[in-house]
Motif scaffolding. Structure first.
Motif, PDB file in Angstrom:
ATOM      1  N   PRO A 159     -18.458  64.655  54.401  1.00  0.00           N
ATOM      2  CA  PRO A 159     -17.547  65.553  53.708  1.00  0.00           C
ATOM      3  C   PRO A 159     -16.554  66.172  54.686  1.00  0.00           C
ATOM      4  O   PRO A 159     -16.934  66.577  55.783  1.00  0.00           O
ATOM      5  CB  PRO A 159     -18.468  66.614  53.109  1.00  0.00           C
ATOM      6  CG  PRO A 159     -19.729  66.532  53.875  1.00  0.00           C
ATOM      7  CD  PRO A 159     -19.791  65.184  54.518  1.00  0.00           C
ATOM      8  N   ASN A 160     -15.306  66.188  54.301  1.00  0.00           N
ATOM      9  CA  ASN A 160     -14.255  66.835  55.081  1.00  0.00           C
ATOM     10  C   ASN A 160     -14.210  66.396  56.544  1.00  0.00           C
ATOM     11  O   ASN A 160     -14.356  67.216  57.454  1.00  0.00           O
ATOM     12  CB  ASN A 160     -14.398  68.360  55.015  1.00  0.00           C
ATOM     13  CG  ASN A 160     -14.558  68.856  53.610  1.00  0.00           C
ATOM     14  OD1 ASN A 160     -13.906  68.374  52.696  1.00  0.00           O
ATOM     15  ND2 ASN A 160     -15.440  69.816  53.409  1.00  0.00           N
ATOM     16  N   PRO A 161     -13.999  65.115  56.809  1.00  0.00           N
ATOM     17  CA  PRO A 161     -13.963  64.684  58.215  1.00  0.00           C
ATOM     18  C   PRO A 161     -12.778  65.323  58.943  1.00  0.00           C
ATOM     19  O   PRO A 161     -11.704  65.498  58.364  1.00  0.00           O
ATOM     20  CB  PRO A 161     -13.793  63.171  58.123  1.00  0.00           C
ATOM     21  CG  PRO A 161     -13.184  62.930  56.785  1.00  0.00           C
ATOM     22  CD  PRO A 161     -13.691  64.022  55.897  1.00  0.00           C
ATOM     23  N   PRO A 162     -12.951  65.694  60.212  1.00  0.00           N
ATOM     24  CA  PRO A 162     -11.850  66.298  60.961  1.00  0.00           C
ATOM     25  C   PRO A 162     -10.720  65.298  61.176  1.00  0.00           C
ATOM     26  O   PRO A 162     -10.929  64.081  61.152  1.00  0.00           O
ATOM     27  CB  PRO A 162     -12.484  66.698  62.290  1.00  0.00           C
ATOM     28  CG  PRO A 162     -13.853  66.171  62.304  1.00  0.00           C
ATOM     29  CD  PRO A 162     -14.179  65.601  60.977  1.00  0.00           C
ATOM     30  N   GLU A 163      -9.534  65.825  61.411  1.00  0.00           N
ATOM     31  CA  GLU A 163      -8.346  64.974  61.558  1.00  0.00           C
ATOM     32  C   GLU A 163      -8.488  63.965  62.690  1.00  0.00           C
ATOM     33  O   GLU A 163      -8.010  62.842  62.571  1.00  0.00           O
ATOM     34  CB  GLU A 163      -7.109  65.840  61.789  1.00  0.00           C
ATOM     35  CG  GLU A 163      -6.674  66.601  60.564  1.00  0.00           C
ATOM     36  CD  GLU A 163      -5.423  67.426  60.818  1.00  0.00           C
ATOM     37  OE1 GLU A 163      -4.640  67.071  61.727  1.00  0.00           O
ATOM     38  OE2 GLU A 163      -5.242  68.423  60.112  1.00  0.00           O
ATOM     39  N   ASN A 164      -9.121  64.334  63.780  1.00  0.00           N
ATOM     40  CA  ASN A 164      -9.237  63.386  64.892  1.00  0.00           C
ATOM     41  C   ASN A 164     -10.138  62.205  64.522  1.00  0.00           C
ATOM     42  O   ASN A 164      -9.916  61.087  64.984  1.00  0.00           O
ATOM     43  CB  ASN A 164      -9.707  64.062  66.176  1.00  0.00           C
ATOM     44  CG  ASN A 164     -11.077  64.690  66.061  1.00  0.00           C
ATOM     45  OD1 ASN A 164     -11.534  64.998  64.978  1.00  0.00           O
ATOM     46  ND2 ASN A 164     -11.714  64.906  67.191  1.00  0.00           N
ATOM     47  N   VAL A 165     -11.132  62.421  63.679  1.00  0.00           N
ATOM     48  CA  VAL A 165     -11.978  61.313  63.217  1.00  0.00           C
ATOM     49  C   VAL A 165     -11.168  60.385  62.319  1.00  0.00           C
ATOM     50  O   VAL A 165     -11.219  59.161  62.444  1.00  0.00           O
ATOM     51  CB  VAL A 165     -13.222  61.847  62.476  1.00  0.00           C
ATOM     52  CG1 VAL A 165     -13.982  60.717  61.806  1.00  0.00           C
ATOM     53  CG2 VAL A 165     -14.123  62.595  63.443  1.00  0.00           C
ATOM     54  N   VAL A 166     -10.399  60.962  61.418  1.00  0.00           N
ATOM     55  CA  VAL A 166      -9.576  60.160  60.513  1.00  0.00           C
ATOM     56  C   VAL A 166      -8.525  59.369  61.288  1.00  0.00           C
ATOM     57  O   VAL A 166      -8.235  58.217  60.974  1.00  0.00           O
ATOM     58  CB  VAL A 166      -8.901  61.054  59.452  1.00  0.00           C
ATOM     59  CG1 VAL A 166      -7.947  60.257  58.585  1.00  0.00           C
ATOM     60  CG2 VAL A 166      -9.957  61.725  58.589  1.00  0.00           C
ATOM     61  N   ALA A 167      -7.974  59.959  62.333  1.00  0.00           N
ATOM     62  CA  ALA A 167      -6.932  59.291  63.114  1.00  0.00           C
ATOM     63  C   ALA A 167      -7.487  58.130  63.936  1.00  0.00           C
ATOM     64  O   ALA A 167      -6.800  57.135  64.149  1.00  0.00           O
ATOM     65  CB  ALA A 167      -6.242  60.294  64.035  1.00  0.00           C
ATOM     66  N   VAL A 168      -8.722  58.227  64.393  1.00  0.00           N
ATOM     67  CA  VAL A 168      -9.286  57.218  65.287  1.00  0.00           C
ATOM     68  C   VAL A 168      -9.976  56.092  64.513  1.00  0.00           C
ATOM     69  O   VAL A 168      -9.840  54.926  64.866  1.00  0.00           O
ATOM     70  CB  VAL A 168     -10.278  57.876  66.277  1.00  0.00           C
ATOM     71  CG1 VAL A 168     -11.013  56.834  67.080  1.00  0.00           C
ATOM     72  CG2 VAL A 168      -9.536  58.822  67.190  1.00  0.00           C
ATOM     73  N   LEU A 169     -10.713  56.433  63.477  1.00  0.00           N
ATOM     74  CA  LEU A 169     -11.436  55.418  62.714  1.00  0.00           C
ATOM     75  C   LEU A 169     -10.545  54.828  61.623  1.00  0.00           C
ATOM     76  O   LEU A 169      -9.611  55.480  61.159  1.00  0.00           O
ATOM     77  CB  LEU A 169     -12.690  56.029  62.093  1.00  0.00           C
ATOM     78  CG  LEU A 169     -13.729  56.539  63.087  1.00  0.00           C
ATOM     79  CD1 LEU A 169     -14.893  57.185  62.344  1.00  0.00           C
ATOM     80  CD2 LEU A 169     -14.235  55.421  63.975  1.00  0.00           C
ATOM     81  N   PRO A 170     -10.848  53.619  61.158  1.00  0.00           N
ATOM     82  CA  PRO A 170     -10.005  52.971  60.140  1.00  0.00           C
ATOM     83  C   PRO A 170     -10.308  53.477  58.730  1.00  0.00           C
ATOM     84  O   PRO A 170     -10.717  52.714  57.855  1.00  0.00           O
ATOM     85  CB  PRO A 170     -10.361  51.495  60.297  1.00  0.00           C
ATOM     86  CG  PRO A 170     -11.775  51.513  60.765  1.00  0.00           C
ATOM     87  CD  PRO A 170     -11.894  52.731  61.643  1.00  0.00           C
ATOM     88  N   ILE A 171     -10.112  54.782  58.497  1.00  0.00           N
ATOM     89  CA  ILE A 171     -10.419  55.352  57.186  1.00  0.00           C
ATOM     90  C   ILE A 171      -9.233  56.097  56.583  1.00  0.00           C
ATOM     91  O   ILE A 171      -9.388  56.816  55.613  1.00  0.00           O
ATOM     92  CB  ILE A 171     -11.648  56.292  57.261  1.00  0.00           C
ATOM     93  CG1 ILE A 171     -11.439  57.413  58.269  1.00  0.00           C
ATOM     94  CG2 ILE A 171     -12.901  55.497  57.572  1.00  0.00           C
ATOM     95  CD1 ILE A 171     -12.536  58.453  58.307  1.00  0.00           C
ATOM     96  N   GLU A 172      -8.054  55.900  57.137  1.00  0.00           N
ATOM     97  CA  GLU A 172      -6.875  56.564  56.603  1.00  0.00           C
ATOM     98  C   GLU A 172      -6.385  55.842  55.357  1.00  0.00           C
ATOM     99  O   GLU A 172      -6.630  54.658  55.172  1.00  0.00           O
ATOM    100  CB  GLU A 172      -5.747  56.569  57.634  1.00  0.00           C
ATOM    101  CG  GLU A 172      -5.990  57.490  58.797  1.00  0.00           C
ATOM    102  CD  GLU A 172      -4.746  57.624  59.645  1.00  0.00           C
ATOM    103  OE1 GLU A 172      -3.869  58.398  59.255  1.00  0.00           O
ATOM    104  OE2 GLU A 172      -4.679  56.953  60.683  1.00  0.00           O
ATOM    105  N   TYR A 173      -5.679  56.571  54.514  1.00  0.00           N
ATOM    106  CA  TYR A 173      -4.989  55.938  53.392  1.00  0.00           C
ATOM    107  C   TYR A 173      -3.812  55.159  53.983  1.00  0.00           C
ATOM    108  O   TYR A 173      -3.024  55.711  54.737  1.00  0.00           O
ATOM    109  CB  TYR A 173      -4.456  56.972  52.405  1.00  0.00           C
ATOM    110  CG  TYR A 173      -5.540  57.719  51.665  1.00  0.00           C
ATOM    111  CD1 TYR A 173      -6.316  57.073  50.713  1.00  0.00           C
ATOM    112  CD2 TYR A 173      -5.783  59.057  51.906  1.00  0.00           C
ATOM    113  CE1 TYR A 173      -7.299  57.753  50.016  1.00  0.00           C
ATOM    114  CE2 TYR A 173      -6.759  59.751  51.210  1.00  0.00           C
ATOM    115  CZ  TYR A 173      -7.517  59.087  50.268  1.00  0.00           C
ATOM    116  OH  TYR A 173      -8.491  59.761  49.578  1.00  0.00           O
TER     117      TYR A 173
END
Length: 102
Positions: A79-93
């Motif tokens: 739940p609510n992953p931090p921005e740095n996790v979203v930026a590094v892992l392939p989970i962005e829209y």
């Protein structure tokens, strides 16, 4: 509203196909990533509001477990992953999935 990330990993393709289908039909989530892990393991990643990802993953797990020959290897919800996790892992829209966002 903050987004959550839900992941299911199975042994075998039919189970992950059933899981992905059930996940998007059960809740307002978007598949943001799919890939082959190792030894025939497959995983699918969805994103959406926390209140939607939880029932989505539950439906995906039920569908995968009811698929003959499939073994669920792993699953989790962040739940609510931090921005740095979203930026590094392939989970962005991405542009590829933008049209499917709810």
């Amino acid at each position: 509203m903050p987004d959550a990330v839900g992941v299911i990993e199975t042994l075998g393709f039919p189970g992950i196909l059933a899981a992905a289908d059930a996940m998007v039909k059960a809740a307002r989530v978007t598949i943001v990533y799919f890939d082959i892990a190792e030894k025939g393991n497959f995983y699918v990643v969805v994103r959406g509001p926390v209140s939607e990802v939880k029932p989505s993953v539950a439906a995906g797990l039920a569908a995968a477990m009811n698929t003959f020959g499939t073994e669920v290897i792993s699953h989790y919800i962040v739940p609510n992953p931090p921005e740095n996790v979203v930026a590094v892992l392939p989970i962005e829209y991405t542009e590829d999935v933008e049209e499917y966002r709810s």
